[in-house]
Enzyme design. Sequence first.
Site, PDB file in Angstrom:
ATOM      1  N   ARG A 271       1.010  -1.298  -0.074  1.00 23.27           N
ATOM      2  CA  ARG A 271       0.098   0.141  -0.039  1.00 23.27           C
ATOM      3  C   ARG A 271       0.969   1.291  -0.020  1.00 23.27           C
ATOM      4  O   ARG A 271       1.662   1.644   1.071  1.00 23.27           O
ATOM      5  CB  ARG A 271      -0.804  -0.025   1.248  1.00 23.27           C
ATOM      6  N   HIS A 275      -3.442   4.671   4.700  1.00 28.17           N
ATOM      7  CA  HIS A 275      -4.548   3.705   4.703  1.00 28.17           C
ATOM      8  C   HIS A 275      -5.792   4.263   4.050  1.00 28.17           C
ATOM      9  O   HIS A 275      -6.280   3.809   3.081  1.00 28.17           O
ATOM     10  CB  HIS A 275      -5.113   3.067   6.258  1.00 28.17           C
ATOM     11  N   TYR A 284       3.904   4.766  11.724  1.00 26.78           N
ATOM     12  CA  TYR A 284       3.979   3.378  11.690  1.00 26.78           C
ATOM     13  C   TYR A 284       4.867   2.894  10.815  1.00 26.78           C
ATOM     14  O   TYR A 284       5.319   1.628  10.867  1.00 26.78           O
ATOM     15  CB  TYR A 284       2.945   2.715  12.044  1.00 26.78           C
TER      16      TYR A 284
HETATM   17  C1  TPP Z   1     -15.092  -5.793  11.303  1.00 29.88           C
HETATM   18  C2  TPP Z   1     -14.232  -4.529  11.198  1.00 29.88           C
HETATM   19  N1  TPP Z   1     -13.264  -4.154  12.065  1.00 29.88           N
HETATM   20  C3  TPP Z   1     -12.813  -2.871  11.960  1.00 29.88           C
HETATM   21  C4  TPP Z   1     -12.821  -2.120  10.958  1.00 29.88           C
HETATM   22  C5  TPP Z   1     -12.059  -0.848  10.852  1.00 29.88           C
HETATM   23  N2  TPP Z   1     -10.971  -0.968   9.590  1.00 29.88           N
HETATM   24  C6  TPP Z   1     -11.346  -0.546   8.428  1.00 29.88           C
HETATM   25  S1  TPP Z   1     -10.026  -0.756   7.476  1.00 29.88           S
HETATM   26  C7  TPP Z   1      -9.245  -1.618   8.466  1.00 29.88           C
HETATM   27  C8  TPP Z   1      -7.841  -2.227   8.104  1.00 29.88           C
HETATM   28  C9  TPP Z   1      -8.039  -3.543   6.992  1.00 29.88           C
HETATM   29  O1  TPP Z   1      -6.757  -3.926   6.716  1.00 29.88           O
HETATM   30  P1  TPP Z   1      -6.786  -5.085   5.826  1.00 29.88           P
HETATM   31  O2  TPP Z   1      -7.809  -6.005   5.763  1.00 29.88           O
HETATM   32  O3  TPP Z   1      -5.348  -5.384   5.578  1.00 29.88           O
HETATM   33  O4  TPP Z   1      -7.048  -4.076   4.335  1.00 29.88           O
HETATM   34  P2  TPP Z   1      -6.599  -3.016   3.757  1.00 29.88           P
HETATM   35  O5  TPP Z   1      -7.073  -1.700   4.376  1.00 29.88           O
HETATM   36  O6  TPP Z   1      -4.950  -2.788   4.089  1.00 29.88           O
HETATM   37  O7  TPP Z   1      -6.808  -2.983   2.149  1.00 29.88           O
HETATM   38  C10 TPP Z   1      -9.773  -1.623   9.783  1.00 29.88           C
HETATM   39  C11 TPP Z   1      -9.217  -2.022  11.040  1.00 29.88           C
HETATM   40  C12 TPP Z   1     -13.826  -2.617   9.887  1.00 29.88           C
HETATM   41  N3  TPP Z   1     -14.046  -1.804   8.822  1.00 29.88           N
HETATM   42  N4  TPP Z   1     -14.382  -3.630  10.011  1.00 29.88           N
END
Ligand code: TPP
Lengths: 380, 334
Positions: A271, A275, A284
């Site tokens: 990425r 985020h 981080y």
């Molecule tokens: C059930 C749930 N818990 C927490 C969140 C908050 N949240 C949104 S994105 C994220 C990180 C997700 O990381 P990843 O699965 O690696 O996907 P990326 O964002 O890197 O594409 C979090 C913790 C959420 N959307 N859904």
Amino acid sequence: MTVMEQRGAYRPAPPPAWQLRTDPAPLLPEAEPYRVLGTDAARKADPELLLRLHGELVRGRRYNTQATALTKQGRLAVYPSSTGQEACEIAAALALREQDWLFPSYRDTLAAVARGLDPVAALTLLRGDWHTGYDPREHRIAPLCTPLATQLPHAVGLAHAARLKGDDVVALAMVGDGGTSEGDFHEALNFAAVWQAPVVFLVQNNGFAISVPLAKQTAAPSLAHKAVGYGMPGRLVDGNDAVAVHEVLSEAVERAREGGGPTLIEAVTYRMEAHTNADDATRYRQDADVEAWQDHDPIVLLERELTERDLLDEDRRRAVREDAEEMAADLRARMNQDPALDPMDLFTHVYAEQTSQLREQAALLRAELEAENEADGAGR
Amino acid sequence: MTTVAVKPATMGQALGRALRDAMADDPSVHVLGEDVGTLGGVFRVTDGLAKEFGDDRCTDTPLAEAGILGTAVGMAMYGLRPVVEMQFDAFAYPAFEQLISHVARMRNRTRGGMPLPITIRVPYGGGIGGVEHHSDSSEAYYMATPGLHVVTPATVEDAYGLLRASIASDDPVVFLEPKRLYWSKADWNPDAPSTVEPIGKAVVRRAGRSATLLTYGPSVPVCLEAAEAARAEGWDLEVVDLRSLVPFDDETVTASVRRTGRAVVVHESGGFGGPGGEIAARVTERCFHHLEAPVLRVAGFDIPYPPPMLERHHLPGVDRILDAVARLQWEAES
Ligand SMILES: Cc1ncc(C[n+]2csc(CCOP(=O)(O)OP(=O)(O)O)c2C)c(N)n1
């Protein structure tokens, strides 16, 4: 029979009902991410596919930069950019056939757009004028999903239903590395394997779940290895190698449609942005970490190959750039118009038939709106 | 002259018959759950369905409630009409995220483009001597989630009629089955076509003039018993069976309380944050000038569901209901 004789008769053997249920060896992923670009195999890759991927990747990146710019202008509430991950996004869309379904997460607007969804409709969720800006059945794209991994069982159920009806439909479900820790990831993979549902799971391992690195997420040898525990094949692919991702995904789709069941694919990518626009990645990770990936950028990798094969002259570059700029200009222009909002819509789609309670509440809001309008009129 | 085949049936049998008829009428109806196939469900409600319709229509799923409901969402997206069985009230909790974040919202999220006609059957409530986690009254959680219908039968006939209506509904329905009434019996003609009941209509189970007992599901028979006992005290109680908590039938409830001037809400669910608070508030807002006394609630205590040897102290019984009725300020009248 004496006790000693009984002992002599004892032979260690597994419990009566036990046997290995599947041979795990063929399910194991490759030892390192599968690549095509930069290898001999790339020389044989279809030039048309290479050019198509290139054009789409450049457009995709432009979409990302334009959407991020729109957050700065207040036109989008938030945008999770997929810059650096365009190969996964585009290949996901291109590996699917017309009748197949895509189950994207919030980061996968590009995949939806590459599948033919109107770029503005894809941003409705993130603009905030509604939750989903399109009819999922029209393009066979499920709503962009925010609660992590919860869309995965939907993909399994849909693929299973299609199979029960005898339809030739494959569902592709996308999730991030962090999402693989969720219970729904586990349940979806398990159901898919038990039902042999025509599903492909694509994990984009982009290194982070917001700020949390993969090492805090799992102790598995790789995310692709998780497949073995469910009895489905795992594939590990270089997620920045568009040709490799396209090939691995296409194989998995083909396997699913032939009745071979689900596949779990881990695409190793990065990425490049924070985020979302609201995140501060300096808390981080180091700039140097990001720089290490610059040279392994999906567009760079593809352009190297195209140049090597004399497929990318200046005219072609310009045409691709112009196409992307045209898309961005159109997106900008349309996103700069205020969306039409009707507050009464809030009550329209809660139930097929409005309950008497909602009718009362709708009347209350209507009265408030009328009072507001009158006040506006009087003020003028 | 043909005679109508009326014979005693249990609520469990009526529910099973409703599933069978729905599956026979509509090939898109699929039953999914834990042990629903070969075993016929732990309460035997799905008995015979797998045999008659095959494993693809009545499916023993892997043991994972979020997975069951989550895959049902996908099936509904593709045009099927899944009926999901949760084995017990407390074991539906793993599916809450799917229920709240997707099942309840998909119609709204997609502007009506993709409604989810899913029925979620949940055996609920106590009184069966169940050990921990087998007797919860979870209706307040469901009621608090916009987008869901919440329906619960109290009679054999309603069990059939309301389940048929729930399966036919284009909206998701949480169908709460009062466990302790599974074995209740009534004379019932399963071939009477008139028994499909509309969702959202309460019924007056017993007409009366002194006060209204507002109740549903497992507490309906208790209230009817209380109403009989109340005659000795000179009270003529009306009993309203709500049948559907969402949508809520304000009309029937309001009409009854305006007539009697007094109301007690009765349910097993805890009182604090329970359905009774909402119902009492609605009644007060609509019937204030007709009320002779505050609306009272007789509910389960605000405690984790008790162990079976103590549950009789927790469940609203006839005496507790009559005590509440006695507190409805009758003095003013004499
Ligand atoms: C059930 C749930 N818990 C927490 C969140 C908050 N949240 C949104 S994105 C994220 C990180 C997700 O990381 P990843 O699965 O690696 O996907 P990326 O964002 O890197 O594409 C979090 C913790 C959420 N959307 N859904």
